[in-house]
Scaffold this motif. Structure first.
Motif, PDB file in Angstrom:
ATOM      1  N   PHE A   4       0.834  -1.205   0.000  1.00  0.00           N
ATOM      2  CA  PHE A   4       0.000   0.000   0.000  1.00  0.00           C
ATOM      3  C   PHE A   4       0.874   1.262   0.000  1.00  0.00           C
ATOM      4  N   THR A   5       2.002   1.193   0.692  1.00  0.00           N
ATOM      5  CA  THR A   5       2.948   2.311   0.664  1.00  0.00           C
ATOM      6  C   THR A   5       3.546   2.460  -0.722  1.00  0.00           C
ATOM      7  N   ASP A   6       3.854   1.329  -1.362  1.00  0.00           N
ATOM      8  CA  ASP A   6       4.423   1.372  -2.710  1.00  0.00           C
ATOM      9  C   ASP A   6       3.454   2.007  -3.703  1.00  0.00           C
ATOM     10  N   ILE A   7       2.194   1.614  -3.641  1.00  0.00           N
ATOM     11  CA  ILE A   7       1.205   2.160  -4.583  1.00  0.00           C
ATOM     12  C   ILE A   7       0.899   3.616  -4.248  1.00  0.00           C
ATOM     13  N   ARG A   8       0.930   3.959  -2.972  1.00  0.00           N
ATOM     14  CA  ARG A   8       0.753   5.380  -2.625  1.00  0.00           C
ATOM     15  C   ARG A   8       1.886   6.210  -3.214  1.00  0.00           C
ATOM     16  N   SER A   9       3.101   5.678  -3.174  1.00  0.00           N
ATOM     17  CA  SER A   9       4.233   6.383  -3.788  1.00  0.00           C
ATOM     18  C   SER A   9       4.001   6.577  -5.277  1.00  0.00           C
ATOM     19  N   LEU A  10       3.425   5.554  -5.920  1.00  0.00           N
ATOM     20  CA  LEU A  10       3.086   5.668  -7.345  1.00  0.00           C
ATOM     21  C   LEU A  10       2.075   6.797  -7.554  1.00  0.00           C
ATOM     22  N   VAL A  11       1.045   6.850  -6.712  1.00  0.00           N
ATOM     23  CA  VAL A  11       0.030   7.904  -6.817  1.00  0.00           C
ATOM     24  C   VAL A  11       0.672   9.280  -6.652  1.00  0.00           C
ATOM     25  N   LEU A  12       1.560   9.415  -5.677  1.00  0.00           N
ATOM     26  CA  LEU A  12       2.216  10.703  -5.451  1.00  0.00           C
ATOM     27  C   LEU A  12       3.104  11.091  -6.621  1.00  0.00           C
ATOM     28  N   ASP A  13       3.778  10.101  -7.215  1.00  0.00           N
ATOM     29  CA  ASP A  13       4.610  10.379  -8.400  1.00  0.00           C
ATOM     30  C   ASP A  13       3.748  10.894  -9.550  1.00  0.00           C
ATOM     31  N   CYS A  14       2.593  10.273  -9.739  1.00  0.00           N
ATOM     32  CA  CYS A  14       1.690  10.698 -10.809  1.00  0.00           C
ATOM     33  C   CYS A  14       1.145  12.103 -10.539  1.00  0.00           C
ATOM     34  N   LEU A  15       0.836  12.375  -9.289  1.00  0.00           N
ATOM     35  CA  LEU A  15       0.361  13.716  -8.938  1.00  0.00           C
ATOM     36  C   LEU A  15       1.465  14.751  -9.164  1.00  0.00           C
ATOM     37  N   GLY A  16       2.694  14.371  -8.830  1.00  0.00           N
ATOM     38  CA  GLY A  16       3.821  15.264  -9.072  1.00  0.00           C
ATOM     39  C   GLY A  16       3.985  15.566 -10.557  1.00  0.00           C
ATOM     40  N   ALA A  17       3.773  14.530 -11.379  1.00  0.00           N
ATOM     41  CA  ALA A  17       3.857  14.723 -12.824  1.00  0.00           C
ATOM     42  C   ALA A  17       2.754  15.659 -13.308  1.00  0.00           C
ATOM     43  N   MET A  18       1.566  15.545 -12.712  1.00  0.00           N
ATOM     44  CA  MET A  18       0.459  16.422 -13.086  1.00  0.00           C
ATOM     45  C   MET A  18       0.745  17.874 -12.717  1.00  0.00           C
ATOM     46  N   VAL A  19       1.458  18.071 -11.594  1.00  0.00           N
ATOM     47  CA  VAL A  19       1.860  19.429 -11.208  1.00  0.00           C
ATOM     48  C   VAL A  19       2.885  19.964 -12.203  1.00  0.00           C
ATOM     49  N   ALA A  20       3.852  19.102 -12.552  1.00  0.00           N
ATOM     50  CA  ALA A  20       4.923  19.527 -13.459  1.00  0.00           C
ATOM     51  C   ALA A  20       4.390  19.927 -14.833  1.00  0.00           C
ATOM     52  N   GLU A  21       3.353  19.243 -15.279  1.00  0.00           N
ATOM     53  CA  GLU A  21       2.814  19.540 -16.613  1.00  0.00           C
ATOM     54  C   GLU A  21       1.715  20.595 -16.577  1.00  0.00           C
ATOM     55  N   GLY A  22       1.388  21.101 -15.369  1.00  0.00           N
ATOM     56  CA  GLY A  22       0.428  22.177 -15.250  1.00  0.00           C
ATOM     57  C   GLY A  22      -1.017  21.754 -15.087  1.00  0.00           C
ATOM     58  N   THR A  23      -1.265  20.439 -14.986  1.00  0.00           N
ATOM     59  CA  THR A  23      -2.641  19.971 -14.782  1.00  0.00           C
ATOM     60  C   THR A  23      -3.127  20.316 -13.383  1.00  0.00           C
ATOM     61  N   LEU A  24      -2.202  20.250 -12.417  1.00  0.00           N
ATOM     62  CA  LEU A  24      -2.485  20.641 -11.036  1.00  0.00           C
ATOM     63  C   LEU A  24      -1.620  21.839 -10.665  1.00  0.00           C
ATOM     64  N   PRO A  25      -2.098  22.716  -9.791  1.00  0.00           N
ATOM     65  CA  PRO A  25      -1.302  23.877  -9.385  1.00  0.00           C
ATOM     66  C   PRO A  25      -0.178  23.488  -8.425  1.00  0.00           C
ATOM     67  N   ASP A  26       0.802  24.348  -8.303  1.00  0.00           N
ATOM     68  CA  ASP A  26       1.891  24.143  -7.352  1.00  0.00           C
ATOM     69  C   ASP A  26       1.376  24.332  -5.918  1.00  0.00           C
ATOM     70  N   GLY A  27       2.142  23.801  -4.974  1.00  0.00           N
ATOM     71  CA  GLY A  27       1.872  24.065  -3.565  1.00  0.00           C
ATOM     72  C   GLY A  27       0.810  23.213  -2.920  1.00  0.00           C
ATOM     73  N   LEU A  28       0.364  22.157  -3.590  1.00  0.00           N
ATOM     74  CA  LEU A  28      -0.651  21.291  -2.995  1.00  0.00           C
ATOM     75  C   LEU A  28      -0.041  20.424  -1.894  1.00  0.00           C
ATOM     76  N   ASP A  29      -0.816  20.173  -0.856  1.00  0.00           N
ATOM     77  CA  ASP A  29      -0.388  19.313   0.253  1.00  0.00           C
ATOM     78  C   ASP A  29      -0.930  17.911   0.011  1.00  0.00           C
ATOM     79  N   PHE A  30      -0.027  16.962  -0.174  1.00  0.00           N
ATOM     80  CA  PHE A  30      -0.426  15.575  -0.466  1.00  0.00           C
ATOM     81  C   PHE A  30      -0.514  14.707   0.789  1.00  0.00           C
TER      82      PHE A  30
END
Length: 581
Positions: A4-30
């Motif tokens: 579950f920790t491994d898959i959560r890390s995957l989710v956070l990586d994907c969210l980070g990618a969404m921030v980097a590409e501008g889909t999500l704004p900067d400064g979000l608390d995960f």
């Protein structure tokens, strides 16, 4: 391994990618993004709340976040599907090889599977039982003893450096009452007729103590005034009672690391040092408390006392530490005791109290907060009352104890393992009706039997395989072809095993060992269900002499379940059953 920790890390990586590409704004608390088992297994293998918890601060619709996140997650080789449900929850399904890999991890790590460095070597003091040394432990103490011991083991399992401690309440008037009660038994041992007046302890457990005192001092105290013998008999009787209590605890498999005497706080400067520490912080003053709620003005006599500003640390009212006559209140030595714990360098304190100590929680937390400048957290766990039933009737008091049902009564009736497991099948702050007959019942409704039977069934299955000439040694099982375990029922067992590291961490974070007992019941249920399917589906039968490779894989699955059951029972202080009698 925590999947579950491994898959959560995957989710956070994907969210980070969404921030980097501008889909999500900067400064979000995960921090509140979670990955957990879905409430309904039919919905998938895991679920994440990521889109729901980020939508407000991202100023986006949850489904808009979820749709993009689902696409990124599905691109990972471990994820076979990512489906958006409802307003924006994401349900994930993982490839079967992931669950087979969990089995391999269990076999490779053995009893270390599920352990973690959550505690990171931090020192934690767990104080529990701490009964007055005036008699044998009763059933209420039993629950606190079992809970505290299991909690200590749970914290040890996740990397804390744990000290198990018993606080001997030998500084109050109750030990004087004990001494007077033993004196009566001492006179009785000399052939005198005695009467136990109200306030003395009439239990038969003091008969051998009185006889032992006679053997030690002869008739030296017969017909002597109290000032001659009170202190000496008090010390003698307290030692005798602590020997009895240690034996009671041993019958439950409990061994303390430290016994701390309340008496050691008096006349040694420890109370004074603790209060000076508070005084130096401006938290001690002379004052008059407001009358208690519900008291009429003419019932209240205002008295100037020495007070602790506990309200500055979260308490409802300030608390007296010294009476107007100069004597310490009951709270003063408790402050000193916890001051000693803080001075010993513990990073966290846990007190396990009976239900009648609810009013003590805020003041004690305030004291520790003040003494440690907020550095050392104190968690106080209250154990609610236990009612015993036998033959449909409430279990009567012990003749030996005189006034209550003892720990030994319970252990003698059902055994230590059953006692421990049963008392951990309810959260500590819930009342518990303990039916001694049901505790020995061999049915699915008896959780301890159901879990023990699962482990015994696995042991029996491994023996049958060996008798059939199929190797079941660790090396063979470690090399088994786990890809042969592809049936939904087999994978369901593997999925439940994957939850173990997550469950242990949650239980340790919340100081709730009952979660382990609940999990073990669910794991046993999955194992029993798979076993019964094998009665009608030969492909799911654990032992198949004509197909050694498939049997090796199934034995590996069974062994993995046994490892986790044994680890869980170990936390609860219960010995895994190898066979049922």
């Amino acid at each position: 391994m925590n999947l579950f920790t491994d898959i959560r890390s995957l989710v956070l990586d994907c969210l980070g990618a969404m921030v980097a590409e501008g889909t999500l704004p900067d400064g979000l608390d995960f921090a509140n993004v979670a990955v957990e088992p879905p409430r309904d297994a039919a919905h998938g293998d895991m679920a994440t709340n990521a889109a729901m918890v980020l939508a407000k601060t991202a100023k986006m619709k949850p489904r808009d976040i979820a749709d993009v996140l689902a696409g990124k997650l599905a691109a990972d080789a471990r994820v076979t599907s990512a489906e958006v449900a409802g307003p924006g929850f994401l349900n994930l399904r993982l490839d079967g090889s992931i669950w087979q890999g969990v089995l391999g991890a269990v076999l490779a790590q053995d009893m270390k599977f599920g352990r973690s460095d959550l505690g990171a070597g931090k020192r934690v003091n767990v104080e529990y039982v701490s009964a007055n040394p005036t008699g044998p432990l009763h059933v209420g103490h039993t629950r606190g003893a079992v809970f505290g011991d299991a909690l200590a083991s749970l914290l040890d399992f996740v990397g804390f450096d744990v000290t198990r401690e018993y606080y001997i309440n030998d500084g109050g008037g109750q030990v004087d009452v004990l001494a007077r009660s033993v004196y009566l038994r001492y006179l009785e041992a000399h052939g005198q007729d005695v009467a136990f007046v109200d306030g003395t302890y009439p239990g038969d457990y003091l008969v051998p103590v009185g006889a032992a005192l006679k053997d030690k001092v002869g008739d030296a105290y017969v017909d002597q005034p109290e000032d001659v013998w009170l202190e000496k008999i008090r010390n003698f009787a307290t030692d005798a009672m602590m020997d009895l209590i240690r034996a009671d605890l041993a019958s439950l498999g409990i061994k303390m690391d430290k016994f701390f005497s309340e008496k050691s706080l008096y006349g040694t400067g420890l109370i004074e040092a603790a209060l000076k520490s508070l005084d130096d912080k401006g938290l001690i003053y002379e004052g008059v408390l407001e009358p208690p709620k519900g008291k009429k003005p003419d019932d209240w006599e205002p008295r100037e006392q020495t007070l602790f500003k506990s309200t500055e640390h979260g308490d409802d009212v300030d608390r007296p530490v010294k009476k107007s006559d100069g004597a310490w209140t009951y709270f003063a030595p408790d402050i000193a005791y916890h001051y000693d714990k803080v001075e010993r360098g513990f990073d966290m304190l846990i007190d396990v109290f009976g239900a009648d100590h609810g009013g003590y929680v805020k003041r004690m937390k305030a004291a520790v907060s003040a003494l440690s400048d907020g550095r050392v957290p104190l968690d106080i766990k209250l154990c609610q009352l236990v009612k015993l039933f036998k033959d449909g009737q409430e279990f009567k008091m012990s003749k030996r104890a005189g006034t209550f049902v003892t720990l030994r009564d319970v252990v003698d009736a059902v055994g230590a393992d059953v006692t421990r497991f049963m008392l951990l099948t309810r959260k500590n702050d819930q009342g518990f009706d303990f039916d001694l007959d049901k505790a020995l019942e061999q049915s699915k409704d008896n959780p301890v039997f159901y879990v023990q039977y699962a482990n015994a069934r696995i042991c029996s299955t491994l023996r049958k395989a060996t008798e059939a000439g199929i190797a079941t040694d660790d090396t063979t099982l470690a090399g088994a072809d786990l890809s042969l375990l592809d049936d939904d029922a087999q994978l369901a067992v593997a999925k439940k095993l994957a939850e173990w590291p997550r469950l242990v961490e949650i239980a340790a974070r919340t100081n709730e060992p009952h979660r382990v007992a609940f999990y073990l019941y669910d794991l046993a249920s999955e194992l029993h269900g798979l076993y019964h399917l094998g009665k009608t589906n030969e492909g799911l039968r654990f032992v198949n002499e004509s197909n050694p490779s498939a049997t090796h894989a199934k034995m590996a699955l069974a062994k993995a379940v046994s490892i986790v059951i044994s680890a869980g029972l170990g936390i609860l202080g219960v010995t895994p059953a190898q066979e049922m009698r």
